[in-house]
Design an enzyme around this catalytic site. Structure first.
Site, PDB file in Angstrom:
ATOM      1  NE  ARG A 190      18.185 -12.954  38.479  1.00 22.09           N
ATOM      2  CZ  ARG A 190      18.581 -14.511  38.490  1.00 22.09           C
ATOM      3  NH1 ARG A 190      18.799 -14.580  36.914  1.00 22.09           N
ATOM      4  NH2 ARG A 190      18.901 -15.355  39.374  1.00 22.09           N
TER       5      ARG A 190
ATOM      6  CD  GLU B   8       5.631 -16.423  51.537  1.00 17.40           C
ATOM      7  OE1 GLU B   8       5.161 -15.472  52.119  1.00 17.40           O
ATOM      8  OE2 GLU B   8       7.037 -16.347  51.450  1.00 17.40           O
ATOM      9  N   PRO B   9       5.420 -18.820  45.782  1.00 13.82           N
ATOM     10  CG  PRO B   9       4.347 -20.161  44.228  1.00 13.82           C
ATOM     11  CD  PRO B   9       4.162 -19.790  45.771  1.00 13.82           C
ATOM     12  N   GLY B  10       7.590 -17.207  43.422  1.00 12.11           N
ATOM     13  CA  GLY B  10       7.486 -16.099  42.585  1.00 12.11           C
ATOM     14  C   GLY B  10       8.277 -16.384  41.160  1.00 12.11           C
TER      15      GLY B  10
ATOM     16  CE1 TYR C 209      21.589 -11.569  43.181  1.00 14.45           C
ATOM     17  CE2 TYR C 209      20.445 -11.859  41.307  1.00 14.45           C
ATOM     18  CZ  TYR C 209      20.625 -11.141  42.678  1.00 14.45           C
ATOM     19  OH  TYR C 209      19.545 -10.486  43.059  1.00 14.45           O
TER      20      TYR C 209
ATOM     21  CB  CYS D 258      29.593   4.275  31.467  1.00 11.99           C
ATOM     22  SG  CYS D 258      29.087   4.950  29.927  1.00 11.99           S
TER      23      CYS D 258
ATOM     24  CE1 TYR E 269      12.669 -11.682  42.910  1.00 13.33           C
ATOM     25  CE2 TYR E 269      12.935 -13.969  41.924  1.00 13.33           C
ATOM     26  CZ  TYR E 269      12.450 -13.207  42.920  1.00 13.33           C
ATOM     27  OH  TYR E 269      11.781 -13.690  43.881  1.00 13.33           O
TER      28      TYR E 269
HETATM   29  N1  LLP Z   1       9.037 -15.429  50.056  1.00 11.04           N
HETATM   30  C1  LLP Z   1       9.866 -14.727  50.409  1.00 11.04           C
HETATM   31  C2  LLP Z   1       9.993 -14.183  51.872  1.00 11.04           C
HETATM   32  C3  LLP Z   1      10.978 -14.326  49.640  1.00 11.04           C
HETATM   33  O1  LLP Z   1      12.333 -13.753  50.136  1.00 11.04           O
HETATM   34  C4  LLP Z   1      11.146 -14.673  48.409  1.00 11.04           C
HETATM   35  C5  LLP Z   1      12.223 -14.227  47.592  1.00 11.04           C
HETATM   36  C6  LLP Z   1      10.018 -15.548  47.934  1.00 11.04           C
HETATM   37  C7  LLP Z   1       9.174 -15.927  48.751  1.00 11.04           C
HETATM   38  C8  LLP Z   1      10.154 -15.892  46.168  1.00 11.04           C
HETATM   39  O2  LLP Z   1      11.086 -16.741  45.981  1.00 11.04           O
HETATM   40  P1  LLP Z   1      11.223 -17.436  44.623  1.00 11.04           P
HETATM   41  O3  LLP Z   1       9.966 -18.428  44.425  1.00 11.04           O
HETATM   42  O4  LLP Z   1      10.809 -16.253  43.587  1.00 11.04           O
HETATM   43  O5  LLP Z   1      12.473 -18.122  44.607  1.00 11.04           O
HETATM   44  N2  LLP Z   1      16.850 -11.292  43.205  1.00 11.04           N
HETATM   45  C9  LLP Z   1      17.201 -12.588  43.314  1.00 11.04           C
HETATM   46  C10 LLP Z   1      16.248 -13.381  44.140  1.00 11.04           C
HETATM   47  C11 LLP Z   1      16.064 -12.939  45.312  1.00 11.04           C
HETATM   48  C12 LLP Z   1      14.689 -13.642  46.017  1.00 11.04           C
HETATM   49  C13 LLP Z   1      14.220 -12.968  47.135  1.00 11.04           C
HETATM   50  N3  LLP Z   1      13.329 -13.597  47.844  1.00 11.04           N
HETATM   51  C14 LLP Z   1      17.423 -13.156  41.893  1.00 11.04           C
HETATM   52  O6  LLP Z   1      17.450 -12.339  40.903  1.00 11.04           O
HETATM   53  O7  LLP Z   1      17.861 -14.323  41.985  1.00 11.04           O
END
Ligand code: LLP
Length: 441
Positions: free
Chosen positions: A334, A294-296, A338, A365, A394
């Protein structure tokens, strides 16, 4: 600088994305503006999809983790590229449905799905639920029974591997709101519970060990732990998993210090994960499960940039120089959340060497409203167009209306031309849901 096709600096030092001049985009659409390169997104989806299809005999599917950037166009692209998607809320589910995304290719995550969300997902025939609480299992069983349905589910487990950006640690203790712990036996107990539910079909397990991970080894260790757990489930419960979902998490380039990699390198990461799964299955005598990833972030992150117009400069001698832009934490929270690092360029002088460090300040502000500190740039003048890189993931999805700022539109660039995929907001949009009860009038 990114030497792939997404971002280029032309002969006269101007930054382009997907073949479109960034200053021209800023003129045409205004700033702040999220820009996405369509080819980059498609190339990443294809790299994952083809690698899984070619290298893994057990079958499976790549899901786009739509929390990274959720809007209808992203589901259309995912669909066209033949991949699935994961959703984590009724809102993401609704967006996918409105885009006509096939519900059977959706995986529904979330540690506290509401009864309403569970009902909506069942009514839409979402393919897979990823169960993350006993309460959810009970509610889902009850709602599926009422509808005379059997719902496919996975159990979210916590294999005790914690990944940090550049390292991983194996923890015996579990302190996370996500997943059932393998170590303390709650995961095995939940498998037993799910197997006893007549309207749930337990297909396997899911784990996601973190995000922005560069340490390949951590994925392999997590895969091995999941497979060891599945071998134990087969021994003790007679349960043979058909499916293993290993989540997302591949790290991307934001600034110096991060590795900059092309689609082939991400395909290599997936190949390493696949070989860990095959090895683990062989070692435990397990059949190859269907494999899901599940890459995002790695699909959309580097595909995106944000364009700003430079505003006021505040120089505090001996301390730092603030350069204000027309965005801020409302469109990129972000740094505030973070202390995330980013790289900025002046769009029409992108090749000019940096001469000083700026703190890029937003217009909210709030003192912590920064896009970044110590960002090397040439001298910036009010009116210059700035590009902040790697903002595809994100940013838009985490935007807010803080200080009643408008969430910027999103444009998708292909072959040098851009189209809105999220149109600009108006001030009328902001007050649309405001109500004045009679007694206040
Ligand atoms: N699958 C699950 C169950 C997840 O919780 C996530 C991300 C992904 C897949 C996708 O992960 P990725 O490939 O995008 O790393 N807001 C934070 C990142 C939170 C990620 C949450 N879960 C940021 O801006 O760094």
């Amino acid at each position: 600088m990114n030497e792939r096709d997404t971002l280029r600096i032309d002969g006269s030092g101007r930054l382009t994305i997907g073949g479109a001049d960034c200053v021209a985009l800023a003129r045409q659409f205004g700033t702040p503006l999220y820009c996405l390169d369509e080819d980059h997104i498609r190339n990443m989806m294809r790299a994952y999809r083809d690698t899984l299809a070619r290298e893994y005999e057990g079958g499976g599917i790549v899901l786009y983790a739509s929390k990274a950037l959720c809007c209808k166009a992203m589901y259309l692209i995912a669909r066209a590229e033949g991949i699935g998607a994961d959703v984590v809320s009724g809102g993401e589910l609704y967006t996918a449905a409105e885009a006509g995304f096939p519900a059977e290719l959706l995986y529904f995550h979330g540690n506290n799905k509401t009864p309403e969300e569970i009902g909506q997902a069942l009514d839409r025939r979402v393919g897979t639920f990823v169960i993350d609480s006993e309460l959810e299992a009970e509610r889902l069983e009850e709602q599926a029974a009422r509808r005379h349905m059997t719902q496919k589910v996975l159990l979210r487990i916590n294999p005790g591997v914690e990944a940090h950006t550049h390292a991983y640690i194996q923890t015996a203790k579990t302190d996370s709101k996500f997943g059932f712990s393998v170590q303390d036996g709650t995961a095995a107990r939940m498998i037993g519970l799910l197997l006893s539910k007549p309207h749930l079909h337990l297909a396997g397990v899911h784990c996601h060990i973190g995000s922005q991970i560069f340490e390949k080894q951590s994925f392999a260790v997590a895969a091995e732990k999941c497979l060891a757990f599945l071998a134990e489930c087969r021994r003790t419960l007679g349960f043979e998993a058909e499916e293993l979902n290993l989540g997302g998490g591949f790290g991307i380039w934001y600034s110096d210090g991060d590795k900059m990699r092309d689609a082939a390198a991400y395909a290599d990461d997936l190949r390493a994960l696949i070989s860990a799964v095959k090895k683990g299955c062989a070692a435990h005598g397990l059949r190859l499960p269907r494999l899901v990833v599940e890459p995002g972030r790695s699909i959309v992150g580097e595909a995106g940039i944000t364009l700003y117009t430079a505003g006021a400069v505040k120089e505090i001698p001996g301390v730092r120089t603030y350069l204000a832009v027309d965005g801020g934490m409302f469109e990129n929270p972000r740094y505030a959340l973070y202390q995330a690092k980013y790289t900025a360029l002046v769009a029409d002088r992108a090749a000019e060497p940096p001469t000083r460090l700026y703190a890029l300040a937003g217009k909210c502000c709030e003192s912590g409203d920064l896009i970044g500190v110590d960002m090397p740039l040439p001298e910036v003048h009010p009116g210059d167009i700035l590009a902040v890189l790697s903002t595809g993931a994100y940013n838009y999805s985490m935007a807010s209306h803080y200080n009643r700022n408008l969430i910027p539109p999103v444009v998708l660039v292909k072959n040098g031309a851009a189209d809105y995929i999220v149109r600009p907001e108006t001030y009328e949009d902001l007050v649309r849901r405001d109500v004045l009860p009679e007694r206040l009038r």
